[in-house]
Motif scaffolding. Structure first.
Motif, PDB file in Angstrom:
ATOM      1  N   ILE A  13      34.746 -14.749  -0.138  1.00  0.00           N
ATOM      2  CA  ILE A  13      35.628 -14.696   1.036  1.00  0.00           C
ATOM      3  C   ILE A  13      34.887 -14.090   2.224  1.00  0.00           C
ATOM      4  CG2 ILE A  13      37.699 -13.596   1.998  1.00  0.00           C
ATOM      5  CD1 ILE A  13      38.935 -13.833  -0.803  1.00  0.00           C
ATOM      6  N   GLY A  14      34.057 -13.073   1.949  1.00  0.00           N
ATOM      7  CA  GLY A  14      33.280 -12.446   3.022  1.00  0.00           C
ATOM      8  C   GLY A  14      32.305 -13.409   3.663  1.00  0.00           C
ATOM      9  N   ILE A  15      31.625 -14.220   2.831  1.00  0.00           N
ATOM     10  CA  ILE A  15      30.676 -15.209   3.370  1.00  0.00           C
ATOM     11  C   ILE A  15      31.399 -16.249   4.209  1.00  0.00           C
ATOM     12  CG2 ILE A  15      29.052 -17.044   2.755  1.00  0.00           C
ATOM     13  CD1 ILE A  15      28.288 -15.384   0.305  1.00  0.00           C
ATOM     14  N   VAL A  16      32.506 -16.748   3.693  1.00  0.00           N
ATOM     15  CA  VAL A  16      33.300 -17.718   4.453  1.00  0.00           C
ATOM     16  C   VAL A  16      33.810 -17.087   5.745  1.00  0.00           C
ATOM     17  CG1 VAL A  16      35.406 -19.115   4.444  1.00  0.00           C
ATOM     18  CG2 VAL A  16      33.986 -18.998   2.395  1.00  0.00           C
ATOM     19  N   GLY A  17      34.253 -15.823   5.644  1.00  0.00           N
ATOM     20  CA  GLY A  17      34.751 -15.123   6.827  1.00  0.00           C
ATOM     21  C   GLY A  17      33.697 -14.980   7.905  1.00  0.00           C
ATOM     22  N   THR A  18      32.426 -14.779   7.494  1.00  0.00           N
ATOM     23  CA  THR A  18      31.334 -14.679   8.466  1.00  0.00           C
ATOM     24  C   THR A  18      31.199 -15.969   9.256  1.00  0.00           C
ATOM     25  OG1 THR A  18      30.136 -13.113   7.063  1.00  0.00           O
ATOM     26  CG2 THR A  18      28.866 -14.263   8.748  1.00  0.00           C
ATOM     27  N   TYR A  19      31.275 -17.084   8.557  1.00  0.00           N
ATOM     28  CA  TYR A  19      31.193 -18.379   9.242  1.00  0.00           C
ATOM     29  C   TYR A  19      32.402 -18.603  10.153  1.00  0.00           C
ATOM     30  CZ  TYR A  19      27.121 -20.046   6.666  1.00  0.00           C
ATOM     31  OH  TYR A  19      25.854 -20.215   6.175  1.00  0.00           O
ATOM     32  N   VAL A  20      33.581 -18.242   9.675  1.00  0.00           N
ATOM     33  CA  VAL A  20      34.790 -18.388  10.492  1.00  0.00           C
ATOM     34  C   VAL A  20      34.683 -17.528  11.748  1.00  0.00           C
ATOM     35  CG1 VAL A  20      37.286 -17.981  10.579  1.00  0.00           C
ATOM     36  CG2 VAL A  20      36.269 -18.995   8.544  1.00  0.00           C
ATOM     37  N   GLY A  21      34.157 -16.303  11.581  1.00  0.00           N
ATOM     38  CA  GLY A  21      33.981 -15.419  12.730  1.00  0.00           C
ATOM     39  C   GLY A  21      33.035 -16.008  13.764  1.00  0.00           C
ATOM     40  N   LYS A  22      31.974 -16.659  13.301  1.00  0.00           N
ATOM     41  CA  LYS A  22      31.037 -17.291  14.230  1.00  0.00           C
ATOM     42  C   LYS A  22      31.695 -18.457  14.960  1.00  0.00           C
ATOM     43  CE  LYS A  22      26.616 -15.931  12.358  1.00  0.00           C
ATOM     44  NZ  LYS A  22      26.202 -15.332  13.641  1.00  0.00           N
ATOM     45  N   ILE A  23      32.502 -19.224  14.247  1.00  0.00           N
ATOM     46  CA  ILE A  23      33.238 -20.318  14.899  1.00  0.00           C
ATOM     47  C   ILE A  23      34.164 -19.751  15.964  1.00  0.00           C
ATOM     48  CG2 ILE A  23      34.940 -22.152  14.523  1.00  0.00           C
ATOM     49  CD1 ILE A  23      33.785 -22.439  11.687  1.00  0.00           C
ATOM     50  N   TYR A  24      34.822 -18.648  15.652  1.00  0.00           N
ATOM     51  CA  TYR A  24      35.725 -17.983  16.589  1.00  0.00           C
ATOM     52  C   TYR A  24      34.984 -17.579  17.863  1.00  0.00           C
ATOM     53  CZ  TYR A  24      38.819 -14.296  18.381  1.00  0.00           C
ATOM     54  OH  TYR A  24      39.619 -13.503  19.180  1.00  0.00           O
ATOM     55  N   SER A  25      33.761 -17.036  17.688  1.00  0.00           N
ATOM     56  CA  SER A  25      32.972 -16.632  18.858  1.00  0.00           C
ATOM     57  C   SER A  25      32.526 -17.836  19.673  1.00  0.00           C
ATOM     58  CB  SER A  25      31.729 -15.838  18.403  1.00  0.00           C
ATOM     59  OG  SER A  25      32.102 -14.657  17.743  1.00  0.00           O
ATOM     60  N   GLU A  26      32.164 -18.920  18.998  1.00  0.00           N
ATOM     61  CA  GLU A  26      31.648 -20.095  19.698  1.00  0.00           C
ATOM     62  C   GLU A  26      32.727 -20.811  20.492  1.00  0.00           C
ATOM     63  OE1 GLU A  26      28.609 -20.951  20.042  1.00  0.00           O
ATOM     64  OE2 GLU A  26      27.616 -19.720  18.532  1.00  0.00           O
ATOM     65  N   VAL A  27      33.918 -20.964  19.914  1.00  0.00           N
ATOM     66  CA  VAL A  27      34.951 -21.764  20.583  1.00  0.00           C
ATOM     67  C   VAL A  27      35.494 -21.063  21.831  1.00  0.00           C
ATOM     68  CG1 VAL A  27      35.633 -22.947  18.467  1.00  0.00           C
ATOM     69  CG2 VAL A  27      36.799 -20.834  19.104  1.00  0.00           C
ATOM     70  N   LYS A  28      35.358 -19.742  21.913  1.00  0.00           N
ATOM     71  CA  LYS A  28      35.817 -19.041  23.113  1.00  0.00           C
ATOM     72  C   LYS A  28      34.902 -19.304  24.300  1.00  0.00           C
ATOM     73  CE  LYS A  28      35.992 -15.031  21.091  1.00  0.00           C
ATOM     74  NZ  LYS A  28      36.155 -13.573  20.852  1.00  0.00           N
ATOM     75  N   GLN A  29      33.639 -19.639  24.011  1.00  0.00           N
ATOM     76  CA  GLN A  29      32.650 -19.986  25.042  1.00  0.00           C
ATOM     77  C   GLN A  29      32.535 -18.908  26.133  1.00  0.00           C
ATOM     78  OE1 GLN A  29      33.833 -23.942  26.363  1.00  0.00           O
ATOM     79  NE2 GLN A  29      32.552 -24.877  24.790  1.00  0.00           N
ATOM     80  N   ARG A  30      32.532 -17.673  25.729  1.00  0.00           N
ATOM     81  CA  ARG A  30      32.328 -16.597  26.691  1.00  0.00           C
ATOM     82  C   ARG A  30      30.860 -16.540  27.111  1.00  0.00           C
ATOM     83  NH1 ARG A  30      35.929 -11.746  23.869  1.00  0.00           N
ATOM     84  NH2 ARG A  30      37.972 -12.636  24.359  1.00  0.00           N
ATOM     85  N   PRO A  31      30.574 -16.048  28.305  1.00  0.00           N
ATOM     86  CA  PRO A  31      29.178 -15.953  28.762  1.00  0.00           C
ATOM     87  C   PRO A  31      28.353 -15.081  27.816  1.00  0.00           C
ATOM     88  CG  PRO A  31      30.700 -15.587  30.584  1.00  0.00           C
ATOM     89  CD  PRO A  31      31.526 -15.587  29.346  1.00  0.00           C
ATOM     90  N   ARG A  32      27.123 -15.491  27.597  1.00  0.00           N
ATOM     91  CA  ARG A  32      26.253 -14.737  26.697  1.00  0.00           C
ATOM     92  C   ARG A  32      25.717 -13.476  27.358  1.00  0.00           C
ATOM     93  NH1 ARG A  32      22.896 -19.998  24.945  1.00  0.00           N
ATOM     94  NH2 ARG A  32      23.218 -20.355  27.174  1.00  0.00           N
ATOM     95  N   PHE A  33      25.683 -13.473  28.674  1.00  0.00           N
ATOM     96  CA  PHE A  33      25.259 -12.298  29.420  1.00  0.00           C
ATOM     97  C   PHE A  33      25.770 -12.422  30.846  1.00  0.00           C
ATOM     98  CE2 PHE A  33      21.869 -15.456  29.479  1.00  0.00           C
ATOM     99  CZ  PHE A  33      21.695 -15.659  30.849  1.00  0.00           C
ATOM    100  N   THR A  34      25.863 -11.280  31.526  1.00  0.00           N
ATOM    101  CA  THR A  34      26.243 -11.254  32.934  1.00  0.00           C
ATOM    102  C   THR A  34      25.192 -10.460  33.685  1.00  0.00           C
ATOM    103  OG1 THR A  34      28.608 -11.328  32.377  1.00  0.00           O
ATOM    104  CG2 THR A  34      28.022 -10.606  34.601  1.00  0.00           C
ATOM    105  N   VAL A  35      24.579 -11.090  34.682  1.00  0.00           N
ATOM    106  CA  VAL A  35      23.525 -10.441  35.461  1.00  0.00           C
ATOM    107  C   VAL A  35      24.150  -9.614  36.570  1.00  0.00           C
ATOM    108  CG1 VAL A  35      21.528 -10.802  36.953  1.00  0.00           C
ATOM    109  CG2 VAL A  35      21.864 -12.259  34.928  1.00  0.00           C
ATOM    110  N   ASP A  36      23.810  -8.335  36.601  1.00  0.00           N
ATOM    111  CA  ASP A  36      24.312  -7.433  37.627  1.00  0.00           C
ATOM    112  C   ASP A  36      23.427  -7.461  38.873  1.00  0.00           C
ATOM    113  OD1 ASP A  36      25.694  -5.409  38.956  1.00  0.00           O
ATOM    114  OD2 ASP A  36      24.583  -3.819  37.954  1.00  0.00           O
ATOM    115  N   LYS A  37      22.098  -7.501  38.644  1.00  0.00           N
ATOM    116  CA  LYS A  37      21.173  -7.447  39.773  1.00  0.00           C
ATOM    117  C   LYS A  37      19.859  -8.114  39.395  1.00  0.00           C
ATOM    118  CE  LYS A  37      21.205  -3.549  41.919  1.00  0.00           C
ATOM    119  NZ  LYS A  37      20.945  -2.127  42.294  1.00  0.00           N
ATOM    120  N   THR A  38      19.251  -8.816  40.353  1.00  0.00           N
ATOM    121  CA  THR A  38      17.947  -9.444  40.149  1.00  0.00           C
ATOM    122  C   THR A  38      17.018  -9.059  41.294  1.00  0.00           C
ATOM    123  OG1 THR A  38      18.933 -11.352  39.009  1.00  0.00           O
ATOM    124  CG2 THR A  38      16.691 -11.608  39.838  1.00  0.00           C
TER     125      THR A  38
END
Length: 320
Positions: free
Chosen positions: A286-311
């Motif tokens: 269940i833990g292994i399956v849950g890890t994959y489900v958690g990754k799917i959850y992170s991917e489908v939200k499509q949140r930015p991978r990073f936010t640049v404050d200053k360059t």
């Protein structure tokens, strides 16, 4: 001659950063003087939400040293995201980018070989450790075991390669097309498929400060790599389920035969062992399956991978 950018992720590196900038400046100046890199070459230090004076040091050296540029992330996003932020910033200005750690463990003297192979047509050049004699026995064994395990799972990963590599403009553009939130660049870069080669080097001791990859982070990074690039653990679970079902049938038949032959003995220990074993096995699966489900959850939200404050990058050319 190519415009070369060094991309250096930093997290709480105030102890080593001045020396890193000093050595990379000398190296970049030599590359320009010998005609291996153009005068537009630069280095980008990516501050991954550091809690010390890392960004202040980057800003200070930027004012004094035209080679030094910086990208400040709004918060800590992890090494892989910080590295990607630097590469995506560099690709707007460079012909090729070389990623390396801030702790001076990567041998910068082999950068000439990186550029030579790039000039020969390689879009990706991997820095590969020639040996691990300086590692502890535990780290050496676990690292090499991990690479072999990843290969066994069918993941295309370069053995003994971390994130010391050169990527050309085409490779960087291709990398930008990969949108996954769960980043594992050591697995993504080989998927790009352009011409590549290897440069072998010996890794140095850390110049100063402490490693930013303790055991806990190393384990998390390893799990991310496995679950991001292979579904074989799920297939292993299915196979285990089939085997357990077959074993259950065999034990059921054995129990019936024992009952009718009068040799059955009520055994509390055997029952408890079976319950604990099957319960633990189920929780693991269940833990292994849950890890994959958690990754799917992170991917489908499509949140930015990073936010640049200053360059801060000095893109103006200046003749030597």
């Amino acid at each position: 001659m190519p415009t070369v950018y060094f991309v250096v992720p930093c997290y709480n590196e105030e102890e080593v950063l001045p020396e890193t900038i000093k050595r990379l400046t000398i190296k970049l100046a030599k590359l320009i003087k010998t005609g291996k890199a153009s005068v537009d070459s630069r280095m980008i230090f990516v501050d991954d939400g550091s809690k010390d004076k890392t960004w202040e040091i980057i800003e200070q050296f930027h004012q004094e040293n035209r080679f030094v540029g910086g990208v400040k992330l709004s918060r800590n996003r992890g090494h892989q995201n910080a590295l990607l932020a630097g590469l995506m910033t560099a690709k707007k200005h460079c012909d090729c980018a070389i990623s390396l750690d801030a702790d001076l463990q990567d041998d910068i003297e082999v950068i000439d070989q990186f550029i030579d192979k790039y000039n020969e047509g390689c879009e990706v050049v991997y820095g590969v450790r020639s040996n691990r004699e300086k590692d502890t026995a535990f780290k050496r064994g676990t690292a090499q075991g991990y690479y072999k395990f990843m290969a066994m799972l069918g993941v295309d990963i370069v053995y003994n390669h971390a994130d010391y590599r050169l990527m050309g403009k085409r490779a960087l553009d291709a990398l930008a097309e990969y949108k996954e939130v769960n980043l594992f660049l050591r697995g993504i870069v080989p998927l790009i498929g352009y011409k590549s080669d290897y440069v072998y080097y010996e890794r140095n001791e850390r110049f100063a400060g402490e490693s930013k990859y303790p055991l806990k982070k190393m384990i998390k990074f390893a799990v991310d790599g496995i679950t991001s690039f292979s579904v074989k653990p799920l297939k292993i679970i299915s196979n285990i389920g089939i085997i357990m079902c077959l074993l259950s049938v065999i034990f059921f038949i054995y129990a019936i035969i024992s009952f009718f032959s009068g040799s059955s003995v009520a055994g509390w220990a055997s029952i408890m062992c079976s319950i604990w074993f099957l319960g633990g096995l189920q929780m693991l699966c269940i833990g292994i399956v849950g890890t994959y489900v958690g990754k799917i959850y992170s991917e489908v939200k499509q949140r930015p991978r990073f936010t640049v404050d200053k360059t801060i990058i000095n893109t103006e050319s200046k003749k030597e």
